[in-house]
Scaffold this motif. Structure first.
Motif, short mmCIF file in Angstrom:
data_model
loop_
_atom_site.label_atom_id
_atom_site.label_comp_id
_atom_site.label_asym_id
_atom_site.label_seq_id
_atom_site.Cartn_x
_atom_site.Cartn_y
_atom_site.Cartn_z
N GLY A 10 0.70 -0.91 0.04
CA GLY A 10 0.05 0.09 -0.17
C GLY A 10 0.42 1.41 -0.20
N THR A 82 -4.57 -5.12 -5.03
CA THR A 82 -4.94 -5.76 -3.91
C THR A 82 -3.82 -6.81 -2.76
OG1 THR A 82 -6.21 -7.41 -4.72
CG2 THR A 82 -7.16 -5.42 -5.94
N ARG A 83 -4.34 -6.84 -2.56
CA ARG A 83 -4.03 -7.05 -0.81
C ARG A 83 -4.17 -8.36 -0.67
NH1 ARG A 83 -3.68 -6.83 4.18
NH2 ARG A 83 -2.97 -8.99 5.67
N ASN A 84 -4.90 -9.13 -1.99
CA ASN A 84 -4.77 -10.37 -1.83
C ASN A 84 -4.20 -11.21 -3.40
OD1 ASN A 84 -7.34 -11.95 -0.46
ND2 ASN A 84 -8.12 -10.25 -0.48
N ASP A 85 -4.05 -9.86 -4.22
CA ASP A 85 -2.86 -10.76 -4.99
C ASP A 85 -1.74 -10.81 -4.62
OD1 ASP A 85 -5.30 -10.24 -7.03
OD2 ASP A 85 -4.58 -7.54 -7.62
N THR A 191 -12.19 -9.45 1.19
CA THR A 191 -11.32 -8.18 2.49
C THR A 191 -9.52 -8.56 3.11
OG1 THR A 191 -12.23 -9.08 3.79
CG2 THR A 191 -12.97 -6.78 3.02
#
Length: 230
Positions: A10, A82-85, A191
């Motif tokens: 991030g 994204t976080r999951n990526d 999430t």
């Protein structure tokens, strides 16, 4: 093998800083270094995979060389959109570099939770071995309400609610297979990694967190972290 996966992809827009918040110095070191050191103190963790914005990879490696006794124990690679990526990037890297087998464990952790303890990390490892997957959490202390259009619609029983922290930890091979099984619509609703298991009716045990295992998000969190890390 046991891998710590430090999610640092991030940019920290809510912090209002000129650099991603994981690189802000607290207690004479960048936050991300404090987080790495917390994992490196746990002798059961074999390697750290640190995932950062692509433009910050070289800088992160320089920080490792400067602050860590054993920087070779850390691999810095690019995170995802994204976080999951980002977690999926870590799993792919581990699979291609070290291989995934039935004994590979991953502990996924926010780069801006530097106060995670060795006890929490060790309990995550044991919970994966016993239950297959876990999330760190603490009981909710505030009443939580569900709202719609500016009005309260329901107030769940607080005794059943928890505030989620990290690490969230898994058998790596099963986590990768579960990610691969998701549809595009399911991916949009994610999430965090633990939600994947809940969606698939897989058990996720709860490891006791700590009130001070905070995620540094706002400027006020920096003051608290500075005092705690002294």
């Amino acid at each position: 093998m046991i891998f710590g996966v430090i999610v640092a992809g991030g940019i920290g827009s809510r912090m209002g800083a000129e650099i991603p918040k994981q690189y802000i110095e607290v207690g004479s070191k960048p936050i991300i270094i404090h987080t790495m050191l917390s994992f490196l103190r746990c002798k059961d963790v074999d390697k750290l995979i640190v995932l950062t914005p692509a433009d910050w990879i070289d800088y992160t490696r320089e920080l490792c060389d400067k602050h860590l006794d054993d920087p070779d124990k850390v691999c810095v690679i690019s995170g995802g959109a994204t976080r999951n990526d980002t977690v999926e990037n870590a799993l792919k890297f581990i699979d291609e570099t070290y291989g995934l087998d039935e004994d590979t464990i991953v502990l996924t952790h926010d780069a801006v939770r530097p106060m995670v303890t060795e006890r929490i990390i060790q309990d995550n490892i044991e919970a994966v071995r016993k239950h297959g997957a876990c999330t760190t959490a603490i009981p909710a202390t505030d009443t939580i309400l569900e709202a719609e259009d500016g009005f309260a619609r329901s107030i769940p029983d607080r005794s059943r609610l928890f505030n989620v922290q990290t690490p969230q930890s898994f058998w790596a091979k099963e986590l990768k297979e579960t990610y691969d099984s998701l549809s595009s619509e399911e991916r949009l609703s994610l999430t965090d990694a633990a939600k994947i298991y809940v969606m698939r009716n897989k058990p996720v045990s709860i490891v006791d967190g700590e009130v001070y295992n905070i995620k540094i998000t706002y400027p006020s969190d920096l003051v608290l972290a500075e005092n705690m890390l002294q």
